[in-house]
Enzyme design. Structure first.
Site, PDB file in Angstrom:
ATOM      1  N   ASP A  37       0.845  -1.204   0.000  1.00 34.97           N
ATOM      2  CA  ASP A  37       0.000   0.000   0.000  1.00 34.97           C
ATOM      3  C   ASP A  37       0.880   1.253   0.000  1.00 34.97           C
ATOM      4  OD1 ASP A  37       0.883  -0.060   2.609  1.00 34.97           O
ATOM      5  OD2 ASP A  37      -1.097   0.140   3.529  1.00 34.97           O
ATOM      6  N   SER A  38       2.204   1.052   0.056  1.00 33.34           N
ATOM      7  CA  SER A  38       3.128   2.177  -0.138  1.00 33.34           C
ATOM      8  C   SER A  38       2.949   2.788  -1.525  1.00 33.34           C
ATOM      9  CB  SER A  38       4.581   1.722   0.064  1.00 33.34           C
ATOM     10  OG  SER A  38       4.833   0.535  -0.667  1.00 33.34           O
ATOM     11  N   ASP A  87      -1.289  -6.160  -0.688  1.00 30.13           N
ATOM     12  CA  ASP A  87      -1.361  -5.524   0.643  1.00 30.13           C
ATOM     13  C   ASP A  87      -2.787  -5.018   0.885  1.00 30.13           C
ATOM     14  OD1 ASP A  87      -0.182  -4.761   2.986  1.00 30.13           O
ATOM     15  OD2 ASP A  87       0.945  -3.072   2.132  1.00 30.13           O
ATOM     16  N   LYS A  92      -1.302  -9.513   2.606  1.00 25.98           N
ATOM     17  CA  LYS A  92      -0.626  -9.073   3.833  1.00 25.98           C
ATOM     18  C   LYS A  92      -1.550  -8.089   4.526  1.00 25.98           C
ATOM     19  CE  LYS A  92       2.787  -5.807   3.916  1.00 25.98           C
ATOM     20  NZ  LYS A  92       2.188  -4.799   4.807  1.00 25.98           N
ATOM     21  N   GLU A 119      -1.850  -5.481   8.239  1.00 24.68           N
ATOM     22  CA  GLU A 119      -1.155  -4.918   9.405  1.00 24.68           C
ATOM     23  C   GLU A 119      -1.938  -5.171  10.689  1.00 24.68           C
ATOM     24  OE1 GLU A 119      -0.326  -0.735   8.876  1.00 24.68           O
ATOM     25  OE2 GLU A 119       0.702  -1.055   6.967  1.00 24.68           O
ATOM     26  N   GLU A 123       8.524  -4.400  11.047  1.00 23.68           N
ATOM     27  CA  GLU A 123       8.981  -3.096  10.549  1.00 23.68           C
ATOM     28  C   GLU A 123       9.470  -2.220  11.705  1.00 23.68           C
ATOM     29  OE1 GLU A 123       6.470  -1.180   7.676  1.00 23.68           O
ATOM     30  OE2 GLU A 123       7.596   0.704   7.785  1.00 23.68           O
TER      31      GLU A 123
HETATM   32  O1  KIV Z   1       3.435  -1.137   1.732  1.00 25.45           O
HETATM   33  C1  KIV Z   1       4.592  -1.557   1.824  1.00 25.45           C
HETATM   34  O2  KIV Z   1       5.432  -1.288   0.970  1.00 25.45           O
HETATM   35  C2  KIV Z   1       4.922  -2.387   2.978  1.00 25.45           C
HETATM   36  C3  KIV Z   1       6.321  -2.866   3.136  1.00 25.45           C
HETATM   37  C4  KIV Z   1       7.353  -1.905   3.012  1.00 25.45           C
HETATM   38  C5  KIV Z   1       6.498  -3.846   4.205  1.00 25.45           C
HETATM   39  O3  KIV Z   1       4.066  -2.680   3.750  1.00 25.45           O
END
Ligand code: KIV
Length: 291
Positions: free
Chosen positions: A52-53, A91, A121, A123, A190
């Site tokens: 989600d970055s 994500d 993934k 959080e 993280e």
């Molecule tokens: O969104 C992302 O890029 C992440 C990672 C850097 C672990 O969650």
């Protein structure tokens, strides 16, 4: 590293787990579109995370909180089209798994069905355990994410290392053990102090993937735009830049603009031609034989 056509088999969950057992490091990197994913895959990285970055590195949001399910799926679809080998993780964005376990399963399912991801993934620890359990029960592999969890950075009082007191470190370990018990296949740690991350890693049978958590994790993940120097608005201490691409791209684009303005582009070699007789016929039809 570096693939030939013959070793383009798909990385499996079992192989990821075996790497921990064999003390071989797991490599993971983000990618958000077809060209970046194709390069990361060809480089032989084990796991590609459509993180989600993307919200900040590609979409211009100021945090990861605003990115939507539809935006995530749009990027996941492009990535999965490019990838032959790497294990693919989508994500889950903020509020796609917190509302209810049912909603979480529905959204996780979209990553698999609509965007061809291999896993998701998400959080959080204890507070999202019911959603994690429900997704895993639906047959979808889940990677956990503990420590600095950017989606809830406000609650954590900002983007800072987590697990720096004995009590916080204990809480992290308990959450990691819980995620393992729920059936997560791996956990991202993280911004956790290296000694704490190493201790957690040694207590788990599933792999840990560190980002800013030292060399004692079973693998490492970083953000594509960070390692290539494409995103310069905020570079965390734990990033290693392998290239500084942004200024190189900037120079190249300035050169292009200047070539166009100063008639240096296009050159003869960039130009298509029409055969002479076809040109004459065209002129006749056009009624302009003087050219
Ligand atoms: O969104 C992302 O890029 C992440 C990672 C850097 C672990 O969650």
């Amino acid at each position: 590293m570096g693939n030939t056509m013959s070793d383009l088999h798909k990385v499996t969950l079992q192989e990821i787990r075996q790497k921990k057992d064999a003390s071989q490091k797991i490599t993971m990197l983000t990618a958000y579109d077809y060209p970046s994913a194709s390069i990361v895959d060809e480089a032989g990285i084990d796991v590609i995370l459509v993180g989600d970055s993307v919200a900040m590195t590609v979409l211009g949001y100021t945090s990861t909180v605003a990115v939507t399910m539809d935006e995530m799926l749009h990027h996941c679809k492009a990535v999965s089209k490019a990838v032959h080998r790497a294990f693919l993780i989508g994500d889950m964005p903020f509020m796609s798994f917190q509302v209810s376990p049912e909603k979480a399963v529905e959204n996780a399912g979209r990553f698999i069905k609509e965007a061809s991801m291999d896993a998701v993934k998400l959080e959080g620890g204890k507070e999202v355990a019911a959603s994690i359990k429900a997704i895993i029960n639906a047959g979808i592999p889940v990677m956990g994410h503990l420590g600095l969890t950017p989606q809830t950075a406000t609650k954590l009082s900002g983007f800072k290392a987590q697990g720096k007191t004995a009590e916080e470190a204990r809480k992290l370990l308990n959450n990691a053990l819980l995620l393992q018990q729920l059936g997560c296949f791996a956990i991202v740690l993280e911004a956790v102090p290296a000694r704490v991350a190493e201790a957690i890693t040694s207590k788990l049978t599933i792999p840990t993937i560190g980002i800013g958590s030292g060399g004692g994790c079973d693998g490492q993940v970083l953000v594509y735009h960070d390692i290539l120097g494409l995103f310069d608005q905020f570079v965390p201490k734990f990033v290693k830049k392998y290239m500084d691409l942004r200024p190189m791209i900037l120079d190249a684009i300035k050169d292009y603009g200047s070539d166009v303005v100063n008639l240096r582009f296009p050159e003869e070699k960039h130009t298509y031609h029409i055969e002479e007789d076809e040109w004459r016929k065209f002129l006749e039809a056009f009624g302009d034989e003087e050219r």
